[in-house]
Motif scaffolding. Structure first.
Motif, PDB file in Angstrom:
ATOM      1  N   PRO A 102     -11.819  -5.144  11.705  1.00 38.72           N
ATOM      2  CA  PRO A 102     -10.376  -5.241  11.479  1.00 38.72           C
ATOM      3  C   PRO A 102     -10.069  -5.770  10.081  1.00 38.72           C
ATOM      4  CG  PRO A 102     -11.100  -7.103  12.779  1.00 38.72           C
ATOM      5  CD  PRO A 102     -12.327  -6.266  12.523  1.00 38.72           C
ATOM      6  N   VAL A 103      -9.184  -5.066   9.371  1.00 38.82           N
ATOM      7  CA  VAL A 103      -8.800  -5.533   8.032  1.00 38.82           C
ATOM      8  C   VAL A 103      -7.282  -5.680   7.956  1.00 38.82           C
ATOM      9  CG1 VAL A 103     -10.790  -4.583   6.825  1.00 38.82           C
ATOM     10  CG2 VAL A 103      -8.758  -3.170   7.132  1.00 38.82           C
ATOM     11  N   ALA A 104      -6.844  -6.381   6.914  1.00 32.82           N
ATOM     12  CA  ALA A 104      -5.424  -6.644   6.721  1.00 32.82           C
ATOM     13  C   ALA A 104      -4.687  -5.365   6.363  1.00 32.82           C
ATOM     14  CB  ALA A 104      -5.235  -7.673   5.618  1.00 32.82           C
ATOM     15  N   ALA A 105      -3.475  -5.224   6.869  1.00 34.12           N
ATOM     16  CA  ALA A 105      -2.642  -4.064   6.547  1.00 34.12           C
ATOM     17  C   ALA A 105      -1.762  -4.400   5.343  1.00 34.12           C
ATOM     18  CB  ALA A 105      -1.770  -3.684   7.742  1.00 34.12           C
ATOM     19  N   TRP A 106      -0.914  -3.447   4.959  1.00 35.53           N
ATOM     20  CA  TRP A 106       0.037  -3.672   3.874  1.00 35.53           C
ATOM     21  C   TRP A 106       0.871  -4.916   4.186  1.00 35.53           C
ATOM     22  CZ3 TRP A 106       5.505  -3.331   4.057  1.00 35.53           C
ATOM     23  CH2 TRP A 106       6.127  -3.423   2.798  1.00 35.53           C
ATOM     24  N   SER A 107       1.181  -5.688   3.176  1.00 33.12           N
ATOM     25  CA  SER A 107       1.945  -6.949   3.274  1.00 33.12           C
ATOM     26  C   SER A 107       1.083  -8.120   3.713  1.00 33.12           C
ATOM     27  CB  SER A 107       3.161  -6.849   4.205  1.00 33.12           C
ATOM     28  OG  SER A 107       2.755  -6.919   5.558  1.00 33.12           O
ATOM     29  N   GLU A 108      -0.178  -7.861   4.109  1.00 31.85           N
ATOM     30  CA  GLU A 108      -1.038  -8.958   4.542  1.00 31.85           C
ATOM     31  C   GLU A 108      -2.144  -9.264   3.537  1.00 31.85           C
ATOM     32  OE1 GLU A 108      -0.423  -7.558   9.159  1.00 31.85           O
ATOM     33  OE2 GLU A 108      -2.374  -7.347   8.210  1.00 31.85           O
ATOM     34  N   GLU A 109      -2.205  -8.499   2.446  1.00 27.67           N
ATOM     35  CA  GLU A 109      -3.235  -8.742   1.440  1.00 27.67           C
ATOM     36  C   GLU A 109      -2.633  -8.558   0.053  1.00 27.67           C
ATOM     37  OE1 GLU A 109      -6.359  -5.857   1.500  1.00 27.67           O
ATOM     38  OE2 GLU A 109      -4.996  -4.182   1.705  1.00 27.67           O
ATOM     39  N   GLU A 110      -3.334  -9.143  -0.932  1.00 28.76           N
ATOM     40  CA  GLU A 110      -2.860  -9.051  -2.303  1.00 28.76           C
ATOM     41  C   GLU A 110      -3.692  -8.008  -3.032  1.00 28.76           C
ATOM     42  OE1 GLU A 110      -2.544 -12.899  -4.018  1.00 28.76           O
ATOM     43  OE2 GLU A 110      -2.070 -12.132  -6.008  1.00 28.76           O
ATOM     44  N   GLY A 111      -3.076  -7.336  -4.003  1.00 32.63           N
ATOM     45  CA  GLY A 111      -3.832  -6.359  -4.768  1.00 32.63           C
ATOM     46  C   GLY A 111      -2.917  -5.556  -5.659  1.00 32.63           C
ATOM     47  N   THR A 112      -3.430  -4.422  -6.173  1.00 38.24           N
ATOM     48  CA  THR A 112      -2.600  -3.575  -7.023  1.00 38.24           C
ATOM     49  C   THR A 112      -2.678  -2.132  -6.534  1.00 38.24           C
ATOM     50  OG1 THR A 112      -4.417  -3.157  -8.555  1.00 38.24           O
ATOM     51  CG2 THR A 112      -2.970  -4.993  -9.080  1.00 38.24           C
ATOM     52  N   TYR A 113      -1.571  -1.411  -6.716  1.00 45.44           N
ATOM     53  CA  TYR A 113      -1.521   0.025  -6.461  1.00 45.44           C
ATOM     54  C   TYR A 113      -1.183   0.721  -7.771  1.00 45.44           C
ATOM     55  CZ  TYR A 113      -0.925  -0.884  -1.393  1.00 45.44           C
ATOM     56  OH  TYR A 113      -1.079  -1.272  -0.098  1.00 45.44           O
ATOM     57  N   THR A 114      -1.699   1.930  -7.967  1.00 40.04           N
ATOM     58  CA  THR A 114      -1.340   2.740  -9.125  1.00 40.04           C
ATOM     59  C   THR A 114      -0.509   3.907  -8.624  1.00 40.04           C
ATOM     60  OG1 THR A 114      -3.453   2.139 -10.091  1.00 40.04           O
ATOM     61  CG2 THR A 114      -2.258   3.947 -11.134  1.00 40.04           C
ATOM     62  N   ASN A 115       0.745   3.995  -9.041  1.00 37.27           N
ATOM     63  CA  ASN A 115       1.625   5.011  -8.448  1.00 37.27           C
ATOM     64  C   ASN A 115       1.419   6.374  -9.103  1.00 37.27           C
ATOM     65  OD1 ASN A 115       3.093   5.029 -10.814  1.00 37.27           O
ATOM     66  ND2 ASN A 115       5.043   4.552  -9.864  1.00 37.27           N
ATOM     67  N   PHE A 116       2.229   7.348  -8.712  1.00 35.07           N
ATOM     68  CA  PHE A 116       2.052   8.738  -9.150  1.00 35.07           C
ATOM     69  C   PHE A 116       2.080   8.881 -10.665  1.00 35.07           C
ATOM     70  CE2 PHE A 116       6.489   8.153  -9.521  1.00 35.07           C
ATOM     71  CZ  PHE A 116       6.918   9.047 -10.466  1.00 35.07           C
TER      72      PHE A 116
END
Lengths: 549, 202
Positions: free
Chosen positions: A449-463
């Motif tokens: 089981p891993v953390a879903a969106w809003s439960e972990e910190e990180g970065t996304y690269t958008n379109f």
């Protein structure tokens, strides 16, 4: 460039800038209802009246462009402007029901905030409450919005949003004078897929969100800045939560990505992340052992993935994982003792990444980080899920590590779900990192089981290649941990040294090693520094408001 | 500096010298002076200081801050509109409210859950003062106890805050506007026991 003086402070702005924009840049508060930075100015609420030297009368700051040498005095320094604004506010409150204790907007309401400010309000009304004109209340405007016509101040922000931004033009004012009322044609339900924004643009409690209705008083909420993970657009959002439970998601202003808007699907995508049946503890086979410690689970995963002889290790990432997770996943694959096959594609993500679903925000690729995975080199020549499935059916794959997040908007396509199920059925040694208990993942030898969106910190690269930070809002349920922590444990078993699982340090490594992120700094990307609208900290309660009485 | 000369005192010998059967009896009587005086007064003048609690109870002030009461409208529905002001002001954070839509078009919302965790409550009365509609007042019920700490024992929901007979038996306590007359129909009706008091709760 015109130089303008507001309350004795000077600023140089581009020609065509309005006084209110110059004042916002200086940090001088000018009260407003109808002005919104992402809507065309209309100047109907008359709340932004300011005194301008050389003008015979007061001017509306939202619709008056600055000129070189202009000297402007706001209600804070001009008694004349203050008196005028006071009168305007009293008129706006003439028919207002003053039902703040039961109004959802209370606490983030411009009427409340401005009335409590000694320069704009705190007057005694000349109107007998018995003479107020009553209007319709609790009008159903479809699944997103509830209208209370009595609370409306006729600023027309919603009318302009509906006409100019979403293009549906579903709202209009009817009647005149005291009896003006906002109405949707024949009270029909709004069909706008962006209707949720109407509750955000409304400066008072006339349009409220059905989803958030009565759920929580806004002063109880804690705020965390994040980025929507519903599609590849990457709209900036603020997660409002209370006692480890998300109550609502509202857009955060970012002119280069989403202006001030967000689609309704994205607004409600937290329900997909929090709802459904979450995987809360490691599970082996189809069953769920009553108790298993993380150390045992990671050891079992390591054994499953390494005892595969000389056959290759297949690693299938996800375009919904953060850049940091994908970096550790790539490292795990590259350090495998035999050949590895690293990819992330489940279907046509890469082809769809920039393709629009409509003219405003939504995009057809429902993954937040497709481009990040491409930049990290996860789109290899051998292909994604379909190619892997073919290889698995001929027994070419020794073991499989799959990171899978179900989509937050819409359902997983039947083809992908079936493909994953068949892949897991064909590879007996498989470890899946996932958030939910899903029927098509039951064939995995081990699920973590891993953390879903809003439960972990990180970065996304958008379109468009914009890198944006998501912050952790709430604690993941049960035993789930952020995927970076789980992958760091796996790497530790591999090379006997635990890598950093901290998002900031992992991003520093990305900035060093991935050309697309060259020179980027996590602190610089940090969403805490992004702009918000309306500006935060504009509550007058307990500040000068009470002292002025 | 020279050390100051000290005298050695034998404490035990001093005590032995100052005590004997007579002295001890006198000391006991001196210590019971107040008790004896009240005993004489109670027997001779028939003025009792103690009462036979719980069979007898003392009246308390109208402003006594006891267990809360959710007051009712004429038609028996709650006056509360779930504005959360009591929850906001509560320093012990013991109030939990959930609001719902109601059929009545003249009412915006009503509580579907209204719980006060009385094991956390400090009976400060802020919630009652914050209430704009006198939907929440306090009663004079003070003897509140439970035999375990399970949350359901001392967490009172809507039914316990409106329907327990004790509330009416003890009468209304602290209200923010004591100058207004108390509308007795606010209060839940009581079921008096054989002794005139309400039956004890199960």
């Amino acid at each position: 460039m015109p130089m303008v003086t507001i309350d004795g402070r000077q600023i140089e702005v581009e020609p065509g800038t309005s006084i209110i924009q110059a004042a916002d840049r200086l940090g001088v508060e000018i009260p407003r209802f109808c002005y919104h930075p992402d809507l065309r100015p209309e100047g109907n609420c008359r709340m932004c009246l300011v005194e301008v030297d050389g003008f015979a009368r007061l001017a509306v700051a939202c619709a008056t462009p600055v000129a070189d040498g202009m000297v402007v005095r706001s209600p804070h320094t001009s008694p004349q402007a203050s008196q005028a604004v006071n009168g305007v506010l009293e008129f706006l409150l003439v028919n207002h029901p003053l039902d703040c204790p039961i109004c959802d907007q209370a606490g983030e309401c411009s009427l409340q905030d401005f009335y409590m400010h000694p320069d704009y309000g705190l007057h005694k009304s000349h109107v007998d409450p018995a003479e107020k004109v009553h209007k319709r209340k609790r009008i159903d405007l479809g699944p997103r919005i509830v209208l209370d016509a009595e609370r409306c101040v006729m600023c027309s922000r919603c009318v302009r949003f509906s006409a100019d931004v979403s293009g549906k033009a579903e709202l209009q004012f009817i009647q005149r004078g005291n009896h003006v009322e906002l109405m949707a044609f024949e009270d029909r339900a709004l069909e706008d897929p962006y209707a949720g924004n109407l509750a955000d643009v409304c400066p008072v409690g006339a349009l409220t969100s059905r989803d958030f209705r009565f759920k929580r008083r806004v002063w109880h909420l804690e705020h965390t800045n994040s980025v929507c993970a519903g599609c590849s657009t990457g709209c900036n959002v603020r997660i409002d939560h209370f006692q480890n439970h998300i109550e609502r998601v509202v857009p955060r202003r970012n002119p280069s990505v989403n202006s001030s808007w967000i689609c309704d699907e994205g607004r409600l995508s937290w329900q997909a992340a929090q709802g459904g049946e979450r995987l809360t503890q490691p599970a082996s086979g189809g069953g769920y052992p009553p108790e298993i410690r993380w150390s045992e689970a990671v050891k079992a995963a390591h054994e499953l993935l390494t005892d595969r002889g000389e056959r290759p290790l297949a690693v299938l990432g996800s375009a919904s994982a953060t850049n940091e997770t994908l970096l550790l996943l790539r490292r795990y694959a590259e350090q495998a003792h035999s050949e590895h096959w690293l990819d992330f594609r489940l279907a046509e993500e890469v082809q769809l990444v920039g393709e629009r679903e409509d003219q405003l925000l939504r995009r057809r690729d429902k993954h937040p980080n497709t481009l990040g995975a491409v930049y990290l080199g996860l789109a290899g020549a051998r292909g994604g899920l379909p190619a892997m499935l073919e290889a698995a059916q001929t027994g070419e794959i020794g073991a499989l590590l799959l990171v899978y997040y179900p989509p937050l908007v819409g359902e997983e396509s039947a083809g992908v779900a079936e493909g994953i199920a068949r892949l897991l059925a064909n590879v007996p040694r498989s470890v899946v990192l996932t958030t939910h208990r899903l029927p098509y993942l039951q064939g995995a030898a081990l699920q973590l089981p891993v953390a879903a969106w809003s439960e972990e910190e990180g970065t996304y690269t958008n379109f468009a290649g914009t890198v944006q930070v998501v912050e952790r809002a709430i604690i993941p349920p049960g035993m789930s941990r952020p995927a970076t922590a789980v992958l760091a444990d796996l790497v530790e078993h591999q090379v006997y040294r635990r890598p950093d699982a901290d998002a900031e340090r992992l991003f520093a490594e990305l900035a060093r090693t991935v050309p697309a992120y060259q020179g980027m700094d996590y602190a610089m990307l940090d969403s805490r520094t992004a702009t918000t609208y309306p500006p935060e900290g504009r509550m007058h309660y307990g500040q000068e408001g009470f002292a002025g009485r | 500096m020279a050390k100051k000369a000290s005298r050695v005192v034998d404490v035990r010998a001093a005590v032995d010298a100052a005590s004997g059967p007579l002295q001890e009896a006198a000391g006991t009587l001196a210590g019971m002076e107040v008790t004896l005086r009240n005993m004489v007064r109670a027997t001779v003048e028939r003025k009792h200081v103690t009462i036979q609690y719980p069979e007898q109870r003392k009246p308390y002030s109208r402003r006594f801050r006891g267990v809360h009461v959710l007051t009712l409208r004429d038609d028996g529905r709650l006056k509360c509109t779930a504005c959360y002001l009591c929850e906001t002001v509560c320093p012990a954070q013991c109030i939990t409210i959930e609001a719902m839509d109601v059929e009545d078009p003249t009412v915006e919302k009503a509580p579907s859950v209204y719980e006060i965790d009385l094991s956390r409550c400090i009976f400060c009365g802020f919630c009652v003062e914050a209430c704009p509609e006198e939907a929440l007042i306090m009663s004079r019920e003070y003897d509140l106890s439970a035999t375990s700490r399970e949350p359901e024992r001392l967490t009172y929901g809507i039914s316990a805050l409106t329907q327990r007979p004790e509330i009416a038996a003890y009468g209304a306590g602290f209200r923010p506007h004591m100058d207004y007359p108390l509308v007795e129909s606010y209060l839940p009706s009581a079921v008096p026991g054989p002794d005139g008091r309400a039956k004890a709760k199960k």
